[in-house]
Design a protein around this motif. Sequence first.
Motif, short mmCIF file in Angstrom:
data_model
loop_
_atom_site.label_atom_id
_atom_site.label_comp_id
_atom_site.label_asym_id
_atom_site.label_seq_id
_atom_site.Cartn_x
_atom_site.Cartn_y
_atom_site.Cartn_z
N GLY A 1 0.78 -1.23 0.00
CA GLY A 1 0.00 0.00 0.00
C GLY A 1 0.81 1.27 0.00
N ILE A 2 0.17 2.32 0.56
CA ILE A 2 0.74 3.68 0.48
C ILE A 2 1.93 3.86 1.42
CG2 ILE A 2 -1.42 4.74 -0.27
CD1 ILE A 2 -1.83 5.63 2.66
N GLY A 3 2.03 3.01 2.45
CA GLY A 3 3.12 3.12 3.42
C GLY A 3 2.91 4.26 4.40
N GLY B 1 -12.45 4.37 9.26
CA GLY B 1 -11.47 4.16 10.34
C GLY B 1 -11.80 4.98 11.58
N THR B 2 -11.36 4.49 12.71
CA THR B 2 -11.63 5.19 13.98
C THR B 2 -10.36 5.78 14.57
OG1 THR B 2 -11.26 3.17 15.23
CG2 THR B 2 -13.52 3.62 14.56
N GLY B 3 -9.20 5.35 14.05
CA GLY B 3 -7.93 5.80 14.66
C GLY B 3 -7.59 5.00 15.90
N LEU C 1 -4.92 0.32 15.60
CA LEU C 1 -3.57 -0.10 16.01
C LEU C 1 -3.39 -0.02 17.53
CD1 LEU C 1 -1.19 1.25 13.20
CD2 LEU C 1 -2.00 -1.08 13.60
N SER C 2 -4.13 0.90 18.21
CA SER C 2 -4.07 0.96 19.68
C SER C 2 -4.57 -0.35 20.26
CB SER C 2 -4.95 2.09 20.22
OG SER C 2 -4.46 3.31 19.79
N ILE C 3 -5.67 -0.86 19.67
CA ILE C 3 -6.22 -2.13 20.15
C ILE C 3 -5.21 -3.25 19.90
CG2 ILE C 3 -8.07 -3.81 19.78
CD1 ILE C 3 -9.94 -1.39 19.28
P1 ADP Z 1 -7.61 3.79 11.50
O1 ADP Z 1 -8.89 3.40 12.04
O2 ADP Z 1 -7.52 5.22 11.12
O3 ADP Z 1 -7.08 2.87 10.48
P2 ADP Z 1 -5.46 2.74 13.03
O4 ADP Z 1 -5.16 2.91 14.45
O5 ADP Z 1 -5.74 1.36 12.62
O6 ADP Z 1 -6.61 3.74 12.71
O7 ADP Z 1 -4.26 3.28 12.22
C1 ADP Z 1 -3.73 4.52 12.55
C2 ADP Z 1 -3.20 5.20 11.30
O8 ADP Z 1 -2.05 4.54 10.82
C3 ADP Z 1 -4.13 5.17 10.17
O9 ADP Z 1 -5.00 6.25 10.19
C4 ADP Z 1 -3.20 5.21 8.99
O10 ADP Z 1 -2.92 6.53 8.69
C5 ADP Z 1 -1.98 4.52 9.44
N1 ADP Z 1 -1.93 3.11 8.99
C6 ADP Z 1 -2.24 2.02 9.71
N2 ADP Z 1 -2.03 0.90 9.01
C7 ADP Z 1 -1.54 1.28 7.81
C8 ADP Z 1 -1.09 0.57 6.65
N3 ADP Z 1 -1.13 -0.76 6.55
N4 ADP Z 1 -0.62 1.30 5.62
C9 ADP Z 1 -0.59 2.64 5.70
N5 ADP Z 1 -0.98 3.36 6.77
C10 ADP Z 1 -1.46 2.69 7.81
#
Ligand code: ADP
Length: 558
Positions: free
Chosen positions: A488-490, A516-518, A521-523
Amino acid sequence: MQKRVFRGAMLIALLSALFVALVGAISDYVSAGRETESRLWQEARLLAALSDALQEEEAFLNAVKSLPLTERVTWLDEDGVVRYDNQSDASSLESHLEREEIQQAQETGEGWSRRYSETLLNDRIYVACRLGNGGYVRVSTSLATVGGRLWAMAWPLALAIAVVIALTAALSRRWTRALVAPMNRIDLENPLQGDAYDELAPMLRRLADQKERLESQLREIGRRRDERDAIIEHMKEGLLLLDQQGHVLLMNDSARRILRTETPVDGRTPLSAYHRSATLFHAVDDALKNGTAQVEMSAGGRDYLLTASAVARERGLVVLLQDVTERNAAEELRKRFSANVSHELRTPLTSISGYAELIQSGMTQPQDVPLFAHKIRHESQRLLKLVEDIMRLSRMDEGHGVGRFQSVSLLKAAQEAAQNYAQAAAERGVSVITEGQDVQIQADPTLLGEMLCNLIENAVKYNRDGGEVRVSVQRLEDAARVRVRDTGIGIPAAHIDHVFERFYRVDGSRSKQTGGTGLGLSIVKHGAKLHGASVELQSDVGVGTTVTLTFALPEGER
Ligand code: ADP
């Protein structure tokens, strides 16, 4: 001790010498009196016989003068008139008829008395005999008094006293030395051993008892001191003890570490020599004035709660430094979380309410209604997901977020999670591949599923159209690893450290657009922690992102 013995012995010796001298003088006085009295009787009777034999007054007086008689001779006529006195002028003397010895001689022929003489001014003894012609002859002599006799003994007495003093001094020194020597030989470490005399035994036993008691009290005090020192030295809070003038009396290891000082504590050095902090000085001043002070201070990049309390108003201060960095950070996080939650909730609710209002107003074109309804549904789902994620995180924060651990197939869990996003991936031409070995781990299946879903959802969401998501499960020597790799976009390097924070988004609009909720990744991070697993994120902008979860395998399954 020697002086006291000497003084005591001297007093006894002197009193004894004086007593002996007094008794000697009295007995001498008594025996001398008796002797003199009998001599006077002989002389008086001799003179009476002489007077009767000679008859002639002149012959008698010549005989009296020629005889070696006692001191004083008085011759009286029958009326008591003094006819002759060998020591006074007879004509100057009054009648002696009333004298006691003359009275007795008048009645019985002989008389005796002892008294003070007004004529000769001394103590005298008188003996009188009545003569054949009716007159009287009287002889008398002086008696030395006891004081006089003592005075007469003064020189021999002084000599005797000098000898007594010399002897007493020599003997008392010898006795004292002999008395003290065994005491000096007492070994205070072992009072009962040694050759001290029996009279000292009770005192020595008391000494031994007292020594034992002292030793046990000292041991107890030492034990308590060691205990206290160990507690003070090992407590993680910094502890300082200051006197009234602000000199440091005690500083434990933690306080040294916090204040970053190596200066030794000697009880005379002021606090300023250990640490320069206006906050610390003000708190100490405040506590010295008011008895107590509490303030937060920073040192070495950490926060400390400083509590200074007067021990006893006159004696100084105890200063306690508690590390509150984590507590403050948690508090800060909680505040930010609350602010974020209300903000995050308000945004979809505002949208929902706005679209609903538009529909209700009747101003919308009928063909737009399905679009608005879709938007309302989309925002509602996001809201629902948001509330669910918030609830899940709060439960995990409180320690209730994890269910019962059980053996779970990591590969199966990954396949099920991937399945959930198959349609979303297909819509964008993203292929999701799940591969690897089947590894059993101990986990809460619900939480594990949620973590994998979040990772795969992100990998699909932030992928490019036609990209790829590869979920691989691998068994390592003592761990199980699941890796979610996308094309993906990284994530830009500056954001990588923050993406696990709550509500953090690299691109907010894209996250919201994709529901997305933001919090995803915290979870994942929180869940990994509850599983004792590690999370690693590696990403290159435009290339893709890889998130790796590593679970330690239990001993039996390695
Ligand atoms: P969200 O619900 O916004 O995805 P996350 O906590 O899962 O929230 O992720 C936090 C942020 O990290 C995302 O908003 C995104 O910007 C970035 N992110 C997470 N996973 C990826 C990924 N695989 N590729 C690119 N950016 C990611």
